[in-house]
Design a protein around this motif. Structure first.
Motif: not given
Length: 404
Positions: A54-55, A59-60, A81-83, A88-89
């Motif tokens: 879901e994250l 787009g996170l 897992l990574s950002v 978004p910023v």
């Protein structure tokens, strides 16, 4: 509702309540794999997988579903897992005695773009805050990225709950300027999405170091730093800034470390603020502050290139002794498990780490018994990253509500 449907709904509710904690774990680098995320959240592997998915859909974060197994490892390798570095910023802004800077900052504390401003901030806070917001709006237009919010760091204690700059001593703003309201108004006028937040610059630097820098892993983190002028301090307790009853805690710049010393803007004499900042160092070293670069940059360059000059070395030792005396008093009162130093103080630590640590140990009760680690801040733009942390917090608290 049958049992299977009820179980499914319960699992979904548990997963959604875990979105915020899961995002914070990835954001701060504490959950590099889905296996670690599962363990940290205390959920099943299936729930952790659903949360990560879901994250990712928001787009996170990114989920690497085909990680390579480490040589010699056993069992199934976990998803990495990574950002999401295309996600978004937030707009981060900083005002200081030598100008301002705007930046776009992604999750993980990664600075995407920056825009430095003028070297002489206007006496009208609305004018300089408007200028830094315009610079940030330009960065957003160029990037085409979605904006989740905005954060502003100012060189003043910010009184709560009003959001006023109580003592902007080193810039010409009137005391009590409503900086939070001004910033929020300029953000709306620029058409920038998301909520707007404002905080003290050293508080925000400490928060950034706690989450992404030299303070990671500490429970009670004390941060003391010189800005372009003056000295500030902050305390992070178990992940939260200690602000006091009205946002004014940890005004460490006004600890007296030399009763016969320089007059301070606060009305006292010999405060850390005027005894250990860049202007004090240049004066002690017999150097004339030049207009071509900031006082902080000039001081750091002097330490790098002319430390063998007896006047420079003597000035360094003088400031270290004053700083050590102040830190020892703070250690006795606050009992932190780590201290991080920023600005000129970081450069002083690098120049003579043994002297500073010795002064603190000799003058503090706890320093003699075991010592408190004194480390440099490790983020180059920690104040901007900290301003971004303010703006990211609603997303970290509830990603679906903030972005959905």
């Amino acid at each position: 509702m049958n049992g299977k449907a009820a179980n499914t709904r319960s699992r979904l509710e548990r997963g959604r309540s875990a979105l915020g904690p899961a995002l914070e774990l990835v954001h701060t680098g504490r959950a590099p794999t889905r296996a670690v995320l599962t363990a940290e959240l205390g959920v099943t592997r299936a729930t952790a997988g659903a949360v990560a998915a879901e994250l990712e859909a928001l787009g996170l974060i990114r989920v690497d579903s085909r990680p390579a197994a480490a040589t010699g490892s056993q069992g199934r390798p976990s998803h990495r897992l990574s950002v999401d570095d295309t996600g978004p910023v937030v707009l981060a802004a900083q005002v200081h005695a030598d100008g301002f800077r705007a930046a776009l900052v992604g999750l993980g504390g990664r600075i995407v773009a920056t825009a430095p401003g003028c070297l002489t901030p206007a006496a009208d806070p609305g004018q300089v805050i408007g200028a830094v917001v315009d610079a940030g709006a330009g960065l957003l237009r160029t990037s085409g990225r979605r904006c989740a919010g905005a954060g502003l760091a100012v060189p003043s204690a910010v009184a709560e709950p009003d959001g006023t700059a109580l003592n902007p001593l080193h810039i010409a703003w009137p005391a009590g300027s409503p900086v939070r309201d001004i910033f929020a108004e300029r953000i709306r006028a620029a058409g920038i999405d998301g909520p707007a937040f404002t905080g003290n610059d050293v508080n925000l630097a400490a928060l950034a170091e706690y989450r992404h820098g030299g303070g990671r892993g500490a429970r009670h983190l004390l941060c003391v730093a010189t800005g372009h002028r003056g000295v500030g301090g902050a305390l992070v307790l178990d992940g939260r800034l200690h602000l006091g009853s009205s946002g004014l805690a940890l005004e460490v710049g006004h600890l007296t470390v030399n009763p016969e010393g320089r007059p301070c803007h606060c009305g006292g004499r010999g405060c850390l603020d005027v005894e250990t900042d860049p202007l004090a160092f240049l004066t002690a070293a017999g150097r004339t502050p030049g207009p071509e670069v900031s006082l902080l940059a000039q001081s750091e360059q002097l330490l790098r290139t002319e430390y063998d000059d007896p006047a420079v070395r003597a000035a360094c030792e003088e400031l270290i002794d004053r700083l050590g005396l102040g830190l020892a008093g703070l250690v006795n009162i606050l009992n932190p498990d780590r201290i991080v130093l920023g600005g000129l103080h970081r450069a002083l630590l690098a120049a003579d780490p043994g002297r500073l640590r010795s002064v603190v140990a000799d003058r503090s009760l706890w320093g003699r018994s075991g010592g408190v680690p004194i480390l440099p801040c490790t983020l180059d733009h920690n104040t901007l990253v900290g301003a971004a942390e303010l703006a990211w917090q609603p997303v970290l608290d509830d990603p679906l509500h903030a972005l959905g």
